[in-house]
Write a protein that holds these residues in place. Structure first.
Motif, PDB file in Angstrom:
ATOM      1  N   LYS A 117       0.824  -1.194   0.000  1.00 60.69           N
ATOM      2  CA  LYS A 117       0.000   0.000   0.000  1.00 60.69           C
ATOM      3  C   LYS A 117       0.869   1.260   0.000  1.00 60.69           C
ATOM      4  CE  LYS A 117      -2.916   0.326   3.465  1.00 60.69           C
ATOM      5  NZ  LYS A 117      -4.070   0.481   4.358  1.00 60.69           N
ATOM      6  N   THR A 118       1.978   1.224   0.721  1.00 66.91           N
ATOM      7  CA  THR A 118       2.893   2.362   0.750  1.00 66.91           C
ATOM      8  C   THR A 118       3.498   2.616  -0.616  1.00 66.91           C
ATOM      9  OG1 THR A 118       3.428   1.764   3.028  1.00 66.91           O
ATOM     10  CG2 THR A 118       4.902   3.303   1.933  1.00 66.91           C
ATOM     11  N   PHE A 119       3.831   1.555  -1.323  1.00 67.64           N
ATOM     12  CA  PHE A 119       4.385   1.690  -2.674  1.00 67.64           C
ATOM     13  C   PHE A 119       3.351   2.304  -3.624  1.00 67.64           C
ATOM     14  CE2 PHE A 119       5.095  -0.106  -6.933  1.00 67.64           C
ATOM     15  CZ  PHE A 119       6.337   0.466  -7.197  1.00 67.64           C
ATOM     16  N   ILE A 120       2.105   1.869  -3.519  1.00 65.69           N
ATOM     17  CA  ILE A 120       1.042   2.418  -4.379  1.00 65.69           C
ATOM     18  C   ILE A 120       0.805   3.889  -4.072  1.00 65.69           C
ATOM     19  CG2 ILE A 120      -1.432   2.292  -4.888  1.00 65.69           C
ATOM     20  CD1 ILE A 120      -1.209  -0.746  -4.517  1.00 65.69           C
ATOM     21  N   TYR A 121       0.761   4.240  -2.787  1.00 59.68           N
ATOM     22  CA  TYR A 121       0.570   5.649  -2.416  1.00 59.68           C
ATOM     23  C   TYR A 121       1.745   6.500  -2.882  1.00 59.68           C
ATOM     24  CZ  TYR A 121      -3.254   4.175   0.632  1.00 59.68           C
ATOM     25  OH  TYR A 121      -4.424   3.666   1.130  1.00 59.68           O
ATOM     26  N   GLY A 122       2.965   5.991  -2.748  1.00 62.12           N
ATOM     27  CA  GLY A 122       4.141   6.720  -3.231  1.00 62.12           C
ATOM     28  C   GLY A 122       4.101   6.935  -4.726  1.00 62.12           C
ATOM     29  N   ALA A 123       3.666   5.902  -5.468  1.00 59.82           N
ATOM     30  CA  ALA A 123       3.559   6.040  -6.920  1.00 59.82           C
ATOM     31  C   ALA A 123       2.486   7.048  -7.304  1.00 59.82           C
ATOM     32  CB  ALA A 123       3.252   4.676  -7.547  1.00 59.82           C
ATOM     33  N   ILE A 124       1.387   7.081  -6.558  1.00 59.97           N
ATOM     34  CA  ILE A 124       0.326   8.062  -6.836  1.00 59.97           C
ATOM     35  C   ILE A 124       0.837   9.474  -6.580  1.00 59.97           C
ATOM     36  CG2 ILE A 124      -1.894   8.928  -5.998  1.00 59.97           C
ATOM     37  CD1 ILE A 124      -2.732   5.994  -5.610  1.00 59.97           C
ATOM     38  N   ILE A 125       1.540   9.664  -5.469  1.00 56.26           N
ATOM     39  CA  ILE A 125       2.062  10.995  -5.146  1.00 56.26           C
ATOM     40  C   ILE A 125       3.084  11.438  -6.186  1.00 56.26           C
ATOM     41  CG2 ILE A 125       3.424  12.301  -3.462  1.00 56.26           C
ATOM     42  CD1 ILE A 125       2.101  10.473  -1.312  1.00 56.26           C
ATOM     43  N   VAL A 126       4.015  10.557  -6.507  1.00 58.57           N
ATOM     44  CA  VAL A 126       5.052  10.896  -7.482  1.00 58.57           C
ATOM     45  C   VAL A 126       4.466  11.059  -8.879  1.00 58.57           C
ATOM     46  CG1 VAL A 126       7.133   9.983  -8.606  1.00 58.57           C
ATOM     47  CG2 VAL A 126       6.902   9.868  -6.145  1.00 58.57           C
ATOM     48  N   GLY A 127       3.394  10.355  -9.203  1.00 52.30           N
ATOM     49  CA  GLY A 127       2.782  10.474 -10.525  1.00 52.30           C
ATOM     50  C   GLY A 127       1.885  11.694 -10.684  1.00 52.30           C
ATOM     51  N   ILE A 128       1.196  12.077  -9.615  1.00 48.60           N
ATOM     52  CA  ILE A 128       0.264  13.207  -9.719  1.00 48.60           C
ATOM     53  C   ILE A 128       0.999  14.535  -9.842  1.00 48.60           C
ATOM     54  CG2 ILE A 128      -1.327  14.570  -8.302  1.00 48.60           C
ATOM     55  CD1 ILE A 128      -2.801  12.088  -7.673  1.00 48.60           C
ATOM     56  N   LEU A 152      -6.806  16.637  -5.359  1.00 53.46           N
ATOM     57  CA  LEU A 152      -8.051  16.603  -4.590  1.00 53.46           C
ATOM     58  C   LEU A 152      -8.824  15.318  -4.870  1.00 53.46           C
ATOM     59  CD1 LEU A 152     -10.332  19.334  -3.631  1.00 53.46           C
ATOM     60  CD2 LEU A 152     -11.357  17.717  -5.173  1.00 53.46           C
ATOM     61  N   VAL A 153      -8.909  14.948  -6.129  1.00 51.26           N
ATOM     62  CA  VAL A 153      -9.631  13.725  -6.509  1.00 51.26           C
ATOM     63  C   VAL A 153      -8.952  12.498  -5.909  1.00 51.26           C
ATOM     64  CG1 VAL A 153     -10.304  12.294  -8.472  1.00 51.26           C
ATOM     65  CG2 VAL A 153     -10.565  14.764  -8.611  1.00 51.26           C
ATOM     66  N   ALA A 154      -7.628  12.438  -6.001  1.00 50.98           N
ATOM     67  CA  ALA A 154      -6.902  11.281  -5.466  1.00 50.98           C
ATOM     68  C   ALA A 154      -7.031  11.189  -3.950  1.00 50.98           C
ATOM     69  CB  ALA A 154      -5.429  11.369  -5.866  1.00 50.98           C
ATOM     70  N   LEU A 204      -2.710  11.192   5.750  1.00 47.40           N
ATOM     71  CA  LEU A 204      -1.284  11.157   5.440  1.00 47.40           C
ATOM     72  C   LEU A 204      -1.006  11.393   3.957  1.00 47.40           C
ATOM     73  CD1 LEU A 204      -0.162   8.211   7.733  1.00 47.40           C
ATOM     74  CD2 LEU A 204       0.098  10.665   8.121  1.00 47.40           C
ATOM     75  N   VAL A 205      -1.781  10.747   3.102  1.00 44.98           N
ATOM     76  CA  VAL A 205      -1.587  10.953   1.661  1.00 44.98           C
ATOM     77  C   VAL A 205      -1.988  12.377   1.285  1.00 44.98           C
ATOM     78  CG1 VAL A 205      -2.347  10.205  -0.629  1.00 44.98           C
ATOM     79  CG2 VAL A 205      -1.793   8.522   1.093  1.00 44.98           C
ATOM     80  N   GLY A 206      -3.014  12.908   1.919  1.00 42.52           N
ATOM     81  CA  GLY A 206      -3.428  14.283   1.646  1.00 42.52           C
ATOM     82  C   GLY A 206      -2.364  15.294   2.021  1.00 42.52           C
ATOM     83  N   VAL A 207      -1.737  15.106   3.176  1.00 41.25           N
ATOM     84  CA  VAL A 207      -0.657  16.008   3.575  1.00 41.25           C
ATOM     85  C   VAL A 207       0.505  15.904   2.592  1.00 41.25           C
ATOM     86  CG1 VAL A 207       1.107  16.385   5.358  1.00 41.25           C
ATOM     87  CG2 VAL A 207      -1.280  16.113   6.004  1.00 41.25           C
ATOM     88  N   ALA A 208       0.842  14.685   2.194  1.00 46.00           N
ATOM     89  CA  ALA A 208       1.965  14.505   1.257  1.00 46.00           C
ATOM     90  C   ALA A 208       1.650  15.101  -0.113  1.00 46.00           C
ATOM     91  CB  ALA A 208       2.299  13.021   1.131  1.00 46.00           C
ATOM     92  N   ILE A 209       0.452  14.858  -0.632  1.00 46.64           N
ATOM     93  CA  ILE A 209       0.088  15.409  -1.944  1.00 46.64           C
ATOM     94  C   ILE A 209      -0.030  16.922  -1.869  1.00 46.64           C
ATOM     95  CG2 ILE A 209      -1.803  15.569  -3.617  1.00 46.64           C
ATOM     96  CD1 ILE A 209      -2.147  12.595  -3.421  1.00 46.64           C
TER      97      ILE A 209
END
Length: 166
Positions: free
Chosen positions: A2-13, A35-37, A52-57
């Motif tokens: 899950k951490t890898f997927i979230y990292g890929a989403i952050i780095v990709g967005i 916002l959508v992610a 956590l993902v919101g703060v990072a994004i």
């Protein structure tokens, strides 16, 4: 995983939002993929993951835009937390309910800028809502609804939501 997927989403967005989307506007409106992610991750995975993902994004996107770093991180983190709370309270989340929720959340986030900035007399808050916040909110809601509908039709979202919250 899950951490890898979230990292890929952050780095990709971040590059898509800051480099590609300014050239792919629809009637001068650029969607907020962060916002959508954050809303989708909060709804599916829960409050903590959404926060956590919101703060990072929010932090990463504000580095490449004119937005304040703390404001971006707090807005996206709070939005992910609220989406996680809403996802926990709903038994059945249809794509239509998600579109309405994304529309409301995107309107509220879009109103932060005209309220914080002092607009000139020709550009009041009503002008900002009608010409900026509402079109962007509609576009965000359509994109988020389409992504959720694709996930909903291809995967068992209810099972994924219940497994990720245990």
């Amino acid at each position: 995983m899950k951490t890898f997927i979230y990292g890929a989403i952050i780095v990709g967005i971040v590059p898509v939002q800051s480099v590609l989307l300014p050239h792919l506007t629809l009637w001068g409106v650029k969607p907020d993929l962060g916002l959508v992610a954050v809303c989708l991750i909060g709804l599916i995975s829960g409050e903590l993951d959404g926060l956590l993902v919101g703060v990072a994004i929010g932090w990463a996107l504000s580095l490449f835009s004119a937005q304040d770093v703390i404001t971006g991180a707090m807005l996206k983190g709070g939005l992910g937390f609220i989406a996680g709370l809403a996802g926990r309270q709903m038994v059945y989340l249809s794509p239509l309910v998600l579109v309405v929720g994304l529309l409301a959340m995107s309107c509220l986030v879009g109103l932060v800028t005209p309220i914080v900035l002092k607009l000139n007399p020709q550009q009041d808050v009503l002008w900002a809502v009608w010409n900026v916040a509402l079109p962007q909110a509609c576009l965000d809601a359509v994109i988020g609804g389409a992504i959720y509908w694709l996930m909903w039709s291809q995967f068992n979202i209810e099972q994924l939501m219940s497994e990720s919250r245990m």
